[in-house]
Motif scaffolding. Structure first.
Motif, PDB file in Angstrom:
ATOM      1  N   TYR A 384       0.839  -1.195   0.000  1.00 10.45           N
ATOM      2  CA  TYR A 384       0.000   0.000   0.000  1.00 10.45           C
ATOM      3  C   TYR A 384       0.874   1.245   0.000  1.00 10.45           C
ATOM      4  CZ  TYR A 384       1.068   0.148   5.036  1.00 10.45           C
ATOM      5  OH  TYR A 384       1.711   0.202   6.246  1.00 10.45           O
ATOM      6  N   ASN A 385       0.225   2.360  -0.295  1.00  6.19           N
ATOM      7  CA  ASN A 385       0.879   3.667  -0.242  1.00  6.19           C
ATOM      8  C   ASN A 385       0.343   4.449   0.950  1.00  6.19           C
ATOM      9  OD1 ASN A 385       2.505   3.462  -2.607  1.00  6.19           O
ATOM     10  ND2 ASN A 385       0.674   3.811  -3.873  1.00  6.19           N
ATOM     11  N   PHE A 386       1.248   4.860   1.830  1.00  6.11           N
ATOM     12  CA  PHE A 386       0.834   5.631   3.005  1.00  6.11           C
ATOM     13  C   PHE A 386       0.903   7.117   2.658  1.00  6.11           C
ATOM     14  CE2 PHE A 386       1.317   7.711   7.091  1.00  6.11           C
ATOM     15  CZ  PHE A 386       0.384   7.033   7.876  1.00  6.11           C
ATOM     16  N   PRO A 387      -0.219   7.842   2.742  1.00 11.72           N
ATOM     17  CA  PRO A 387      -0.246   9.231   2.263  1.00 11.72           C
ATOM     18  C   PRO A 387       0.173  10.242   3.327  1.00 11.72           C
ATOM     19  CG  PRO A 387      -2.432   8.575   2.927  1.00 11.72           C
ATOM     20  CD  PRO A 387      -1.547   7.375   3.166  1.00 11.72           C
ATOM     21  N   ARG A 388       0.609  11.398   2.845  1.00 12.48           N
ATOM     22  CA  ARG A 388       0.791  12.580   3.695  1.00 12.48           C
ATOM     23  C   ARG A 388      -0.005  13.704   3.050  1.00 12.48           C
ATOM     24  NH1 ARG A 388       6.342  14.416   6.159  1.00 12.48           N
ATOM     25  NH2 ARG A 388       5.585  12.819   7.579  1.00 12.48           N
ATOM     26  N   TYR A 389      -0.918  14.288   3.828  1.00 11.32           N
ATOM     27  CA  TYR A 389      -1.808  15.303   3.286  1.00 11.32           C
ATOM     28  C   TYR A 389      -1.314  16.705   3.657  1.00 11.32           C
ATOM     29  CZ  TYR A 389      -4.933  11.317   2.708  1.00 11.32           C
ATOM     30  OH  TYR A 389      -5.468  10.109   2.352  1.00 11.32           O
ATOM     31  N   TYR A 390      -1.137  17.526   2.646  1.00  6.06           N
ATOM     32  CA  TYR A 390      -0.766  18.918   2.867  1.00  6.06           C
ATOM     33  C   TYR A 390      -2.028  19.767   2.903  1.00  6.06           C
ATOM     34  CZ  TYR A 390       4.072  17.611   2.097  1.00  6.06           C
ATOM     35  OH  TYR A 390       5.315  17.044   2.212  1.00  6.06           O
ATOM     36  N   ILE A 391      -2.117  20.582   3.930  1.00  9.30           N
ATOM     37  CA  ILE A 391      -3.320  21.380   4.154  1.00  9.30           C
ATOM     38  C   ILE A 391      -3.559  22.339   3.001  1.00  9.30           C
ATOM     39  CG2 ILE A 391      -4.363  23.096   5.694  1.00  9.30           C
ATOM     40  CD1 ILE A 391      -2.911  21.675   8.001  1.00  9.30           C
ATOM     41  N   GLU A 392      -2.463  22.868   2.392  1.00  9.41           N
ATOM     42  CA  GLU A 392      -2.640  23.770   1.248  1.00  9.41           C
ATOM     43  C   GLU A 392      -3.405  23.082   0.118  1.00  9.41           C
ATOM     44  OE1 GLU A 392       1.365  24.981   3.088  1.00  9.41           O
ATOM     45  OE2 GLU A 392       0.174  23.163   2.802  1.00  9.41           O
TER      46      GLU A 392
END
Length: 740
Positions: A384-392
């Motif tokens: 799987y791909n673990f995401p990182r979400y940028y608030i922008e």
């Protein structure tokens, strides 16, 4: 139900079968309203078959075969595809039974499949139909069952949505007729009357007219207002005070049926699986898109194969989102025919030959073998791909683009029932109206639960009744519940302001397994139990994908939300990644935290096991409970069928004996057996008179012949041993008749 039954296929027997069927029907009819039972017609037809076979006095083995055939065919109609009784059909049935026995052993009663629950209902109706006929025609004692039936309908009418007014009237008519006719039959036996055609008419017609006339007058007469206050509010409040919650729906761990949410979540620390992971995350099983006002359902869709276990069909995370490829190895303790996987799933690997299918709506990944039969994996690896979400990126998402440009997509994930109270929609507008971006609106709804006194509770959890809405009840009345309450309410509020959102269920990350070493030093082994069963929210953002949110008090989102500029500056000079802060997750006041004793609870109220124990002894209640339950069932079966098996016990006991006491004991045992089936010897009645009464009942002369031999021992002093040798066959035939 055999040809040796001591009743004839006459008008009385036919009436008793009809009345017994109507009584039992009143137990079945409410199931469609008070449970999720559908297709009641198959159970009603099964009851008709059971009573018809009983009236026709079909031999037992043939009756069993016919009823088993009907039962299996109805299960085939309701749940199975393919050819009836084919090899694949039998294999599917066996796998379903095996699966349900496993979950019963694990105490996970709510996870039983619909097929297995229907099978249990068929078996129950089969047994009860036999008992009803036995009580009417053999014991001639039916008043207690009539009272139980009236009480059952009255309780359902009082405490559920079932309207039992007409059912009560039917029951009173049928119940009085049954009691009257049974009393007539007992009088006939007492007086030795066996030709009953004229007596049946002379007794039955006035009784029927009187009962129907009384019921009609009572139904049409004006009714006085209630004298006593309604007891339901008092009983409901008492139930809540006792800490039992609503006493309605009870959940344990993961289950497939979410059509009716609410009720207590029972703790269960049964281990579902262990996983070797690098990163903590939630484990998905499926999503659902239709909120009904009482729970969740899913749009029907055909599963699609995943070629080689690779996911090329479903995109959870958009291409532009920063993500890290990871792997997790899963070792199942409690096997299911589906895969547990993280958000961003890209594929699954195992040493077994497995065919994977994914439902494009629920996103549930099921497993089959080469013969298209379900298979339960014991160990597999998910990529799987673990995401990182940028608030922008979240703030700049433009509504109406991406998948939102499709009308069907928007309609599916903003669906709400027409019955949703308007104040829910008004609350959603109040919460989000001052924010301009989707990200800020979603964050405002998520914070609403933390900042407005909502409490995490697993036992005293209400179940909506009548026209009550599940979300409305939680938001405006109880404000107490667990993950299902929080997640469903957040989705309803988001959909009310046209933000696509969906309900996801599975498990939280689990706790670190004690004493288990991971293969890779960078990894750790976690243990996921039924207490980790959980539901959460996913919100759609164009150009980002589905983003996880966690509204439930006491739980934290396993995914990071960071500002891109801050994240870049947080990296070390050598580019190593540092743990970012999460400014969007405010702290909650101390009063909103779960009880200290529940700090380690993931879901369902069960705490993690401690490691500091004085003794290593642990008593498992499940085998004890299963053994006790089996013993109780065997005792009840033996008790209610004692008149069937006891004669064979007596035959084995006395038939081979040739001592002087055998005849006397065997004869007295026969008298007791006749007495137990209702053929009672009256006070002052001689043995000859009683023997004649028995022979008149069975249309034979066996009892008089046996009694003649017995009297020779009593009055002439003949050898008991010799007379017993002459009489043993007569005695055996008679005691078998008493058991038929």
């Amino acid at each position: 139900m055999a040809t040796a039954n001591p009743y004839q296929r006459n008008v009385y027997a036919f009436l008793m079968h009809v009345f017994g069927f109507i009584l039992l029907l009143e137990w079945v009819l409410p199931l469609e309203q008070v449970t999720d039972t559908a297709n009641l017609y198959v159970f009603i037809v099964f009851l008709i078959v059971a009573f018809a076979l009983s009236f026709l006095q079909i031999i037992p083995i043939l009756s069993i075969i016919v009823q088993m055939g009907f039962m299996m065919y109805f299960l085939h109609i309701l749940y199975m595809d393919g050819v009836f009784l084919s090899r694949e059909w039998l294999s599917f049935l066996w796998q379903d039974l095996t699966f349900n026995f496993d979950i019963i052993w694990a105490g996970d009663w709510t996870s039983m499949t619909g097929l297995f629950r229907s099978l249990l209902l068929f078996v129950l109706l089969w047994l009860v139909s036999y008992l009803v006929i036995y009580w009417i025609l053999y014991r001639k004692q039916m008043l207690l069952f009539v009272v139980f039936t009236v009480t059952y309908v009255a309780i359902l009418d009082t405490f559920t949505v079932y309207e039992g007014n007409t059912a009560i009237v039917r029951l009173m008519i049928v119940g009085l007729l049954i009691v009257g006719f049974v009393h007539m039959e007992r009088l006939k036996e007492k007086e030795g009357i066996y030709k009953s055609g004229k007596m049946l008419l002379a007794w039955g017609i006035p009784l029927t007219v009187f009962v129907l006339l009384s019921a009609t007058v009572g139904y049409l007469s004006p009714k006085a207002a209630p004298i006593w206050p309604d007891p339901v509010p008092f009983l409901t409040s008492f139930n809540k005070d006792s800490g039992d919650g609503s006493g309605g729906v009870k959940k344990i761990g993961y289950g497939e049926n979410d059509s009716r949410l609410g009720g207590p979540f029972l703790p269960d620390d049964t281990v579902v699986f262990q996983a070797e992971v690098t990163q903590s995350h939630y484990w998905r099983v499926e999503t659902k898109d239709i909120y009904t006002g009482k729970g969740w359902d899913a749009t029907e869709a055909d599963p699609v194969p995943l070629e080689g276990g690779k996911n090329t069909l479903v995109e959870w995370i958009a291409e532009g989102v920063e993500k890290r490829p990871l792997k997790a190895t899963i070792m199942m303790e409690k096997t299911y025919p589906h895969v547990n996987y993280p958000l961003g799933f890209t594929g699954v690997e195992t040493e077994e030959e497995v065919l994977y299918e994914i439902n494009p709506i629920t996103e549930k990944i099921t497993t089959r073998d080469s013969d298209e039969e379900t298979i339960r994996l014991e160990e597999y690896q998910v990529n799987y791909n673990f995401p990182r979400y940028y608030i922008e990126s979240l703030k700049s998402a433009v509504p109406g683009t991406g998948q939102e440009s499709e009308e069907e997509f928007v309609k599916r994930y903003t669906q709400l029932p027409e019955s949703l109270p308007e104040r829910v929609r008004e609350l959603a507008v109040d919460i989000t109206d001052s924010y301009s971006t989707r990200h800020d609106k979603v964050q405002a709804v998520e914070r609403y639960f933390r900042n407005n006194g909502f409490t995490y509770e697993t036992t005293n959890v209400a179940v909506p009744t009548g026209d009550e809405d599940y979300v409305d009840q939680f938001l405006f009345e109880t404000q107490m519940g667990y993950c299902d309450n929080f997640s469903t309410s957040m989705i309803a509020l988001l959909r009310a302001v046209d933000i696509p959102a969906r309900w996801v269920k599975g498990y939280t990350g689990g706790e670190t397994a004690q004493g288990v070493q991971a293969v890779n030093s960078a990894n750790r082994v976690v243990e996921v139990t039924n207490n980790n069963a959980h539901s959460w929210v996913e919100v759609y953002y164009p150009e980002v994908g589905w983003v996880t949110y966690e509204p439930t008090s006491g739980f934290s989102n396993p995914y990071s939300f960071v500002y891109e500029a801050v994240d870049r500056n947080a990296a070390g000079e050598n580019g190593e990644e540092q743990t970012p802060e999460q400014p969007e997750t405010p702290e909650r006041p101390e009063t909103e935290r779960p009880d200290p004793a529940m700090e380690d609870i993931e879901e369902g109220g069960g705490s993690s096991k401690g490691t500091n124990t004085t003794f290593d002894f642990e008593l498992s209640w499940k085998p004890v409970l299963m053994t006790l339950g089996a013993a109780i069932v065997l005792f009840l079966v033996a008790f209610f069928t004692r008149n069937k098996w006891k004669p064979y016990f007596y035959i084995a006991r006395f038939k081979g004996r040739r001592d002087e006491k055998a005849f006397g004991k065997a004869y007295n045992t026969l008298l007791k057996q006749f007495h137990s089936i209702g053929l009672v010897r009256e006070d002052g009645q001689t043995l000859r008179e009683y023997a004649k009464y028995i022979d008149n009942f069975y249309r034979s002369s066996d009892m008089q012949n046996l009694t003649s031999h017995y009297e020779r021992v009593l009055y002439r002093g003949n050898s008991s041993k010799d007379e017993w040798e002459k009489s043993v066959e007569l005695w055996e035939n008679l005691i078998k008749k008493a058991s038929s």
